[in-house]
Design an enzyme around this catalytic site. Sequence first.
Site, PDB file in Angstrom:
ATOM      1  N   HIS A  27       0.839  -1.206   0.000  1.00  0.00           N
ATOM      2  CA  HIS A  27       0.000   0.000   0.000  1.00  0.00           C
ATOM      3  C   HIS A  27       0.877   1.261   0.000  1.00  0.00           C
ATOM      4  O   HIS A  27       0.611   2.209  -0.740  1.00  0.00           O
ATOM      5  CB  HIS A  27      -0.877   0.041   1.256  1.00  0.00           C
ATOM      6  CG  HIS A  27      -1.922  -1.025   1.345  1.00  0.00           C
ATOM      7  ND1 HIS A  27      -2.140  -1.766   2.489  1.00  0.00           N
ATOM      8  CD2 HIS A  27      -2.824  -1.474   0.444  1.00  0.00           C
ATOM      9  CE1 HIS A  27      -3.134  -2.617   2.288  1.00  0.00           C
ATOM     10  NE2 HIS A  27      -3.560  -2.471   1.055  1.00  0.00           N
ATOM     11  N   LYS A  51     -21.021  -3.988   9.082  1.00  0.00           N
ATOM     12  CA  LYS A  51     -20.116  -5.143   9.123  1.00  0.00           C
ATOM     13  C   LYS A  51     -18.713  -4.708   9.517  1.00  0.00           C
ATOM     14  O   LYS A  51     -17.795  -4.719   8.715  1.00  0.00           O
ATOM     15  CB  LYS A  51     -20.103  -5.775   7.712  1.00  0.00           C
ATOM     16  CG  LYS A  51     -19.301  -7.020   7.561  1.00  0.00           C
ATOM     17  CD  LYS A  51     -19.304  -7.451   6.095  1.00  0.00           C
ATOM     18  CE  LYS A  51     -18.015  -8.140   5.774  1.00  0.00           C
ATOM     19  NZ  LYS A  51     -17.438  -7.865   4.514  1.00  0.00           N
ATOM     20  N   ARG A 101      -1.590  -5.798  -8.273  1.00  0.00           N
ATOM     21  CA  ARG A 101      -0.496  -6.719  -7.990  1.00  0.00           C
ATOM     22  C   ARG A 101      -0.446  -7.851  -9.000  1.00  0.00           C
ATOM     23  O   ARG A 101       0.618  -8.288  -9.420  1.00  0.00           O
ATOM     24  CB  ARG A 101      -0.651  -7.324  -6.592  1.00  0.00           C
ATOM     25  CG  ARG A 101      -0.500  -6.344  -5.463  1.00  0.00           C
ATOM     26  CD  ARG A 101      -0.980  -6.920  -4.170  1.00  0.00           C
ATOM     27  NE  ARG A 101      -2.391  -7.288  -4.268  1.00  0.00           N
ATOM     28  CZ  ARG A 101      -3.154  -7.669  -3.255  1.00  0.00           C
ATOM     29  NH1 ARG A 101      -2.626  -7.786  -2.058  1.00  0.00           N
ATOM     30  NH2 ARG A 101      -4.420  -7.954  -3.432  1.00  0.00           N
ATOM     31  N   SER A 138      -3.012  -7.793   3.002  1.00  0.00           N
ATOM     32  CA  SER A 138      -3.380  -7.586   4.410  1.00  0.00           C
ATOM     33  C   SER A 138      -3.830  -8.902   5.037  1.00  0.00           C
ATOM     34  O   SER A 138      -3.532  -9.186   6.199  1.00  0.00           O
ATOM     35  CB  SER A 138      -4.498  -6.554   4.526  1.00  0.00           C
ATOM     36  OG  SER A 138      -4.068  -5.308   4.070  1.00  0.00           O
TER      37      SER A 138
END
Length: 175
Positions: A27, A51, A101, A138
């Site tokens: 990032h 959520k 990516r 992540s």
Amino acid sequence: MSASNDSERPTCRVLYPGSFDPLHLGHLDVIEQACELFGEVIVAVLYNFAKDSGMFSVDRRVELAEAATAHLPHVSVEKHAGLTTQAARAAEVDFIVKGLRTPGDFEIEQQMAQMNHSTSGVRTVFVPSRPDLSFVSSRFVREIAKYGGDIAHLVPLAVAHALAAEFDQHSHDGN
Ligand code: PNS
């Protein structure tokens, strides 16, 4: 676009949206590239009120992203609920920026970019990730940190400390 103070070159403002749970070096690379290419970058931590099941709270993600980008004067970090395009409109940016990516990323990102343009007129610009960081996610960072693996070379220092504290705390809780 507007003229920057230190030169007559036009400067774009762009929005870099994501969950950033947590922000990693991939990032940070995209943020640094976007600064170089466009000028001003707003990192938007997107969340869903219905959520909030992430590892770090949204406010903590913002704090960590701020710590990781403190060396970049034209970067700011905000949190937003709702749509990326609403965040883009609110921040009055020229473009949305996304990092790519893998070919798998492209498939979903292209669809989102086309959907976002179709519904709001806001365009997305893709920035290819640095090849040596293209495997970092992540999700894997969270998973490896949880079981005590070494992720220190994949995340900014503040995030490495936050992950260590998070999982040290849980191990003391017996979780
Ligand atoms: O880092 P992530 O989790 O891949 O980021 C995905 C994110 C937050 C950018 C994406 O899920 C998003 O844009 N969420 C906001 C809701 C939205 O705008 N949905 C419409 C997508 S076309």
